[in-house]
Enzyme design. Structure first.
Site, PDB file in Angstrom:
ATOM      1  N   ASP A  61     -34.611 -38.179  11.161  1.00 10.19           N
ATOM      2  CA  ASP A  61     -35.357 -37.056  11.159  1.00 10.19           C
ATOM      3  C   ASP A  61     -36.487 -37.049  12.110  1.00 10.19           C
ATOM      4  O   ASP A  61     -37.776 -37.234  11.974  1.00 10.19           O
ATOM      5  CB  ASP A  61     -36.166 -36.622   9.911  1.00 10.19           C
ATOM      6  CG  ASP A  61     -36.442 -35.227   9.779  1.00 10.19           C
ATOM      7  OD1 ASP A  61     -36.164 -34.351  10.635  1.00 10.19           O
ATOM      8  OD2 ASP A  61     -36.835 -34.655   8.895  1.00 10.19           O
ATOM      9  N   SER A 106     -44.062 -29.884   7.784  1.00 10.64           N
ATOM     10  CA  SER A 106     -43.046 -30.747   8.533  1.00 10.64           C
ATOM     11  C   SER A 106     -43.328 -31.193   9.922  1.00 10.64           C
ATOM     12  O   SER A 106     -43.884 -30.210  10.599  1.00 10.64           O
ATOM     13  CB  SER A 106     -41.848 -29.854   8.515  1.00 10.64           C
ATOM     14  OG  SER A 106     -40.762 -30.013   7.316  1.00 10.64           O
TER      15      SER A 106
END
Length: 453
Positions: free
Chosen positions: A266, A347
Site C-alpha cells: 500500500d 489514509s
C-alpha cells in the site's frame, strides 16, 4: 483504508532511523575493546530518543498511553536503544532470529528470541533477555506468505506473534482459517486461530498529516520526500493511481501520483509542482510541527503516534510487524499492526516514533471514539522502491542511507561501533557509543556519540 470519499465516508478504517531490514543490510563493525566508554557520556539512545521529542508528542503519549511526562521520556529513550540493539542482534544471528519485543510501562525490557541455543549468551551480553523458541521469524513469515496467496476477506488478517512464536490467523467466518490452511498446506501446529469482527478496508477519504484531495476523495500526506530536484511526499497506494492529480489542503493544484501499488503493498508517492516545498515536519497536536530526523523502525511493543487530516494526532503501540491484511480489494502484506485509532480521511498519513518516521496509514477498523486497530505501510520500502530521500532538514534533504557527507567519510545509514573513527568537515571524530547513523546526527551535532580527536 483511511481515504475519505465524498460519496461514502464509511466508519471502518483501511489500511524507527532505518528499518530493521535496512539495519540488517548495513555493514557490521567490530567493537574496539581498547577504547573505554566515556563515563560522563549519556547513553546514545537516551540522547537520540528524547532530545528531539517535542512537547506535543509527549502530551499525546501521556494522553493516549496513560504515561507521566518522565515515563514518556524514559520510554522514548529505552525504545531508541532497543531498536538499535534488536537490529544489531538480528544482523549477528541471521536466520536463527525469531523476533524482538519490548515490555514494561517504559519499554525498559527488550527480549530477543532465537532458535539456536548457542546465541543465548551473546543476546544476554547486549543487555536483552534471550528466549529460545521453536520457529524462526523467517519460517513463520514464509508460512504467512503462503497463506497470503490464497487468502480471502473471510480470514482478513494474518501476522506473526513474536511473543508467542506463532502465526496468527484472524477469521471473520467460522472455519475460514481451517479452509485456508488446508488449501495451502501450512501446518496447523504453527497457527493460532482468532475469531474477529474486523472487516478492514481501504480508508478513502507538504507536511505529514495534512490533507490532500484527489477528485472525489481525501487522504493525508505521509512524509515529505525528494527525488533529485523533485519534491513530493510518500503516501498510501490505495489513495490514487499513477497519473492521479492532487490538490492540497487549500484546494490549490499540488501535483500527481508518480507510482502506486495496491493491493500487494500500500505504497505510493506524489510529485509536487513548484508551488509546494517539502519540509521535515509532521503535523502534531494543535498543528505544531514535529521534526523528522530519520526512519529507524521500532520493535514490537514500542510507542508510535499518527497524524491524519480527519482525527489529527493520536498514539498507541506497535503490535506486530509484517502483518498481512486482506481487504475487499485484495491482500496487502508487510504492514505493521498498531493500537492507534484512525478514521476515514486519515489514509496515507504519518506514523512516527520519537523523531523517527515509521510508515503511512493503510487501514484498519474502529474509530477514535471507541478505539480501534490500524495498519501502516512501513516507510523505508517506499523510499527504497522509488528512490526517494526522506526530508530531514529545513534547507536540504540531507544524505540518504549510505550517501557520504561532503568532505568526509561519515555516512548516514552506517552502523558505527565504539572506537570507530570518521572524518567530517576536515576533522577526525571517534565514536563513543555504538549506533545507527542518521541524517542530522553528524559528529559535530551529537557530542554524546562522537568526540573530536
Amino acid at each position: 483504508m483511511l481515504r475519505r470519499s465524498v460519496r461514502a465516508a464509511g466508519t471502518v478504517l483501511a489500511a524507527a532511523g532505518l528499518a530493521l531490514a535496512a539495519l540488517q543490510a548495513a555493514p557490521a563493525t567490530a567493537h574496539s575493546p581498547d577504547v573505554p566508554a566515556a563515563p560522563t557520556v549519556r547513553n546514545a539512545a537516551d540522547t537520540l530518543g528524547t532530545a528531539a521529542a517535542p512537547p506535543e508528542l509527549l502530551r499525546a503519549m501521556q494522553r493516549d498511553l496513560g504515561l507521566s511526562r518522565p515515563q514518556a521520556l524514559a520510554r522514548l529513550a529505552h525504545e531508541a536503544e532497543a531498536g538499535a540493539t534488536a537490529a544489531r542482534v538480528r544482523q549477528d544471528i541471521g536466520g536463527a532470529f525469531a523476533g524482538a519485543w519490548v515490555d514494561g510501562a517504559e519499554s525498559a525490557t527488550l527480549t530477543v528470541a532465537t532458535t539456536r541455543a548457542a546465541d543465548l549468551p551473546a543476546i544476554r551480553a547486549t543487555g536483552a533477555r534471550a528466549r529460545l523458541v521453536a520457529h524462526s521469524l523467517g519460517d513463520l513469515e514464509r508460512a504467512r506468505a503462503a497463506l497470503d496467496r490464497a487468502a480471502t476477506a473471510d480470514a482478513p488478517v494474518r501476522y506473526v506473534d513474536v511473543r508467542a512464536n506463532r502465526l496468527v490467523v484472524e477469521e471473520a467466518r467460522p472455519g475460514a482459517a481451517g479452509r485456508l490452511l488446508a488449501a495451502t498446506g501450512v501446518p496447523r501446529g504453527l497457527v493460532t486461530v482468532v475469531r474477529t469482527a474486523e472487516a478492514p478496508r481501504p480508508l478513502y477519504d507538504l507536511r505529514g498529516g495534512d490533507a490532500y484531495h484527489m477528485g472525489g476523495g481525501r487522504c493525508s500526506v505521509g512524509f515529505p520526500v525528494t527525488r533529485g530536484t523533485t519534491q513530493g511526499f510518500a503516501t498510501a497506494g490505495h489513495c490514487g493511481r499513477a497519473g492521479t492529480a492532487t490538490t492540497g489542503y487549500n484546494q490549490v493544484a499540488q501535483g500527481s501520483f508518480q507510482a502506486s501499488v495496491f493491493p500487494g503493498n500500500d505504497m505510493a508517492w506524489v510529485a509536487a509542482n513548484s508551488s509546494w516545498t517539502a519540509t521535515p515536519y509532521v503535523k502534531g497536536a494543535g498543528g505544531a510541527n514535529v521534526q523528522v530526523t530519520g526512519s529507524v523502525l521500532q520493535p514490537v511493543g514500542a510507542s508510535v503516534c499518527r497524524s491524519g487530516s480527519t482525527t489529527g494526532w493520536h498514539c498507541g503501540t506497535i503490535q506486530q510487524h509484517n502483518t498481512s491484511v486482506t481487504y475487499q480489494e485484495g491482500t496487502v502484506s508487510g504492514v505493521t499492526r498498531t493500537t492507534v485509532c484512525a478514521e476515514p480521511g486519515d489514509s496515507g498519513g504519518s506514523y512516527i516514533s520519537g523523531s523517527q518516521a515509521q510508515g503511512v496509514t493503510s487501514g484498519g477498523s474502529g474509530n477514535c471514539s471507541s478505539g480501534g486497530t490500524t495498519y501502516f505501510q512501513p516507510l523505508n520500502p517506499i523510499l527504497q522502491n522509488y528512490g526517494l530521500t526522506l526530508k530531514t532538514t529545513g534547507s536540504d534533504p540531507g544524505p540518504g542511507p549510505g550517501e557520504p557527507e561532503p568532505g568526509g567519510t561519515w555516512q548516514a545509514g552506517t552502523v558505527y561501533a565504539a572506537g570507530d573513527t570518521v572524518t567530517y568537515g576536515g576533522a577526525t571524530y571517534r565514536c563513543l557509543q555504538g549506533h545507527q547513523a542518521q541524517a542530522g546526527w553528524e559528529p559535530p551535532n551529537v557530542p554524546a556519540l562522537w568526540q573530536r580527536v
